[in-house]
Every structure is written in C-alpha cells, then in structure tokens.
Design a protein around this motif. Structure first.
Motif, short mmCIF file in Angstrom:
data_model
loop_
_atom_site.label_atom_id
_atom_site.label_comp_id
_atom_site.label_asym_id
_atom_site.label_seq_id
_atom_site.Cartn_x
_atom_site.Cartn_y
_atom_site.Cartn_z
N TYR A 80 0.72 -1.20 -0.10
CA TYR A 80 0.02 0.19 -0.30
C TYR A 80 0.95 1.30 0.23
CZ TYR A 80 -3.87 -3.61 1.63
OH TYR A 80 -4.63 -4.54 1.71
N ASN A 81 0.09 2.81 -0.85
CA ASN A 81 0.80 3.67 -0.18
C ASN A 81 0.54 4.10 0.38
OD1 ASN A 81 2.08 3.94 -3.29
ND2 ASN A 81 -0.24 3.82 -4.29
N ASN A 83 0.84 6.98 1.80
CA ASN A 83 -0.02 8.36 2.20
C ASN A 83 -1.91 8.40 1.91
OD1 ASN A 83 -0.67 7.50 -0.57
ND2 ASN A 83 0.62 9.30 -1.48
N THR A 84 -1.80 6.66 1.76
CA THR A 84 -3.15 5.61 2.08
C THR A 84 -3.92 5.17 3.31
OG1 THR A 84 -2.47 3.63 0.98
CG2 THR A 84 -3.49 4.99 -0.54
N SER A 85 -2.46 5.92 4.42
CA SER A 85 -2.66 5.21 5.89
C SER A 85 -3.01 6.26 6.37
CB SER A 85 -1.26 4.87 6.07
OG SER A 85 -0.27 5.70 6.33
N GLN A 90 1.05 8.05 9.22
CA GLN A 90 1.56 9.18 8.37
C GLN A 90 2.27 9.91 8.96
OE1 GLN A 90 0.35 10.94 4.81
NE2 GLN A 90 -2.06 9.15 5.06
N TYR A 106 6.21 2.59 1.53
CA TYR A 106 4.97 1.37 0.91
C TYR A 106 4.71 0.41 2.06
CZ TYR A 106 8.54 -2.72 -0.06
OH TYR A 106 9.04 -3.43 0.44
#
Length: 369
Positions: A80-81, A83-85, A90, A106
């Motif tokens: 996962y990227n 910036n999607t957490s 982050q 990631y």
C-alpha cells in the motif's frame, strides 16, 4: 574454389549455438527496482508440500526444479502507498521533514507470523503492518503499526532493520541488528520488546522453475534470531518482564528480475519447512480469490511442563499434527474446538503444531520444559 567461410560455417554456427545455450541462464544482479512499490499487487500460492521441498541445494550455476509444487491456497499480497494510511501512521512514516529516516515507500500486512499475546488476556496486538523504505542502496523496515483495542499505535524502530543491500550479487553477505519497543501505555500498562539479528548471504545463483515459470535467480538465505520479551502489570502491583520462547527462523528466497516478490520462499524452523509459497498465476479452483477465514490457534500455557491446551476459536473441523524438532510426527488427530494434551512425559524441547483446515494450514510452536 571452395570458400573458407562456407567450409567452416557449420562448425562456427554449432559453436555459437552451444555458447548461446550455455549462457541462456546466467548470474544476475538484484536491485531496488526489483523490489515492490506502493500500489503493487502480487498473486502468491501457498503449498502444504513441506516434506518434499529441498532447500539445501545451492551454490553457483544451480538448477532448481520446483515445478511439482501444487497450491493449497492463494492470496493477493498488496503493497500500500503510505499516503493511504491513517494520519497517525503518516505522521511517523510519511514525514520527510521531521522524520526523514522513517519516510517510507510502502506498507504491507504481516504475513507468515504473529505478534505474541500480552499476559492477562485484556488486550491483543492486532492488524500488524510493516513500513518499508526502498532506496538505491538498501531495503529497510523502519517500523511497524499495530492496533490495540482498535487504537492504532505507530512504532518506529529504534534500530532500523536492513533487509537487503543493493546491488545484490552472488556471494554478498551482511548482517543487521534491529530493535523496537511497543509501549501500550496509557491504554494498558504493558510493553512488547523485540531485539532481532538478521544474517544474510546470497549463497546461490542459477535457473529456477516453479509453476509460475523458469527464471534466472539469486538465492538469498536469511537467518533471523529473536529475543522477545513482554512486560505486563494487569493488577497494578509493579508487573514483571517475561522472556518469550520465539523460535529462530531461516528464510530461503529466490529472487528474480522484475517480479517484486520472491518467485519462491521457504521458511524453516529447527531445520523443518514451515512455509512454502511462490509467485503464481491464478489457479482455477481459487479463481474467485474469496477471502478465507484463517485457522487461528491459541496455545496455553507456553512453555509448559504438564498440560497443553489447543483452541481453535473459529471452530472448523481440522486435522492436528504435532512434530518434534527433528521433524518426527509425535501426534496426529482431528480437532474442532479445543483439545488438552498431557505432555508431562514428552521430551523437553521445541515442538511444531500444524492445524490443517479445508482451505489452509496454520502453524505454531510450543516448548515443553
């Protein structure tokens, strides 16, 4: 007049053909571009053929044939990227301004492993994820994230784990010591501490064949040594530290160009294969890739000297196997909800539990002392 060119052409062509065939598979170099990136997905098959895999053959110019492997289950690994957490994750792992050493590329779910339970049974460490940083010189795990009673806790590694050094070539070797501490206060007065040593050697190169195909490969052997301990104070009387019997593990990974994950991974404990998985195409019997409920095993007390209770909370009729540290089958039976064993007459040492369900196999270890 006979031309010298035509006279020697057949020999030249034959020699060229032999030369090309000898160099069809050659020693390769693995770099950061061969590792996963945020947004990558890979389909991976798991196999139950633990006793038939040969992880001992290695060296230069090897031919590894694992074409016989059959999938017992499949999954999709997702990277996962960051910036999607969540914003909390982050702040720790996507913050180049104040935490550049922990700025990750990631994160992915912990696979083939669990974090230990906290004594007292009040809380559990759930949904562990690893945050990784991939640079031109190395791949590092810079920290983890866990949920404690649905509350996310980011944990930066005090000493960062170097998984691979790049470029990676045959006969390369390195070691890495890492350390992290999960402090659950103020949710609960408890801590989990892990000290780990990673010893890595690129001990083979050659051609590997799996159900996914045939590739040039480097084989990487990784020995992982753990020192785990837990502190808990469930009654508020000062608490105690407990050393955990986390067994050491050896991983064998066959890396190839551009595949993002090893085309084959074998994990062993005490010389016994406990995980066999490989990158694969979709198998028709698993075509839907419907998420399957994992078989969860609870074992207590561990270590034990008298009785051992085995529980399967999601209660599926399964087969139970217990092997000693030499791979000898000690017990085989069926299990649905729970089973209590008298182990007072068993030899002291490490044992492996396998619970074989309809769709997958789960393994754990325990110690008789």
């Amino acid at each position: 007049m006979t031309s010298n060119t035509s006279k020697y052409a057949p020999k030249f062509i034959l020699g060229l053909g032999l030369l090309l065939s000898q160099n069809a598979f050659s020693q390769i170099t693995i770099g950061s571009n061969d590792m996963p990136n945020g947004g990558d997905t890979c389909l991976v098959s798991s196999s139950n053929q633990f006793s038939t895999v040969d992880f001992t053959a290695t060296g230069a110019n090897q031919t590894w044939d694992f074409s016989y492997l059959e999938a017992s289950s499949q999954r999709i690994d997702t990277f996962y990227n960051v910036n999607t957490s969540s914003a909390l994750y982050q702040l720790s792992f996507n913050n180049w301004l104040t935490a550049p050493d922990y700025n990750s590329d990631y994160y992915n779910k912990l696979i083939n492993g669990t974090l230990p339970p906290i004594p007292g049974g009040v809380i559990t460490l759930e949904k562990p994820v690893f945050f990784s940083k991939n640079s031109s010189s190395k791949l590092e795990v810079v920290g983890i994230g866990v949920e404690v009673n649905s509350i996310e806790i980011p944990v930066k590694s005090d000493t960062i784990d170097v998984v691979y050094e790049f470029p990676m070539n045959f006969n390369d070797s390195w070691y890495s010591r890492s350390y992290f501490n999960i402090d659950i206060n103020p949710i609960y007065d408890a801590q989990f501490k892990r000290q780990q040593q990673r010893d890595v050697s690129v001990d083979g190169w050659g051609e590997i064949t799996t159900p996914f195909g045939t590739f040039d490969a480097l084989r990487v052997k990784t020995t992982l040594t753990y020192q785990d301990s837990v502190f808990a104070d469930p009654l508020g009387f000062g608490g105690s530290w407990f050393a955990l019997p986390t067994p050491d593990a050896v991983e064998y990974n066959w890396w190839t160009a551009n595949n993002k994950v090893p085309v084959l991974k074998i994990i062993t404990q005490a010389g016994i294969a406990t995980t066999v998985e490989y990158r694969d195409h979709e198998v028709s019997s698993f075509a839907s890739l419907t998420p399957k409920t994992d078989v969860t095993i609870n074992i207590f007390p561990n270590p034990t000297a008298t009785e051992l209770t085995i529980e399967i909370p999601n209660a599926e009729q399964s087969n139970l196997e217990i092997l000693d540290s030499n791979g000898k089958l000690v017990l085989s039976s069926s299990i649905s909800n729970s089973k209590t064993l008298n182990v007072s007459d068993w030899s002291k040492g490490l044992y492996f539990i396998r619970v074989i369900g309809k769709n997958n196999t789960t393994q754990e270890t325990f110690i008789v002392q």
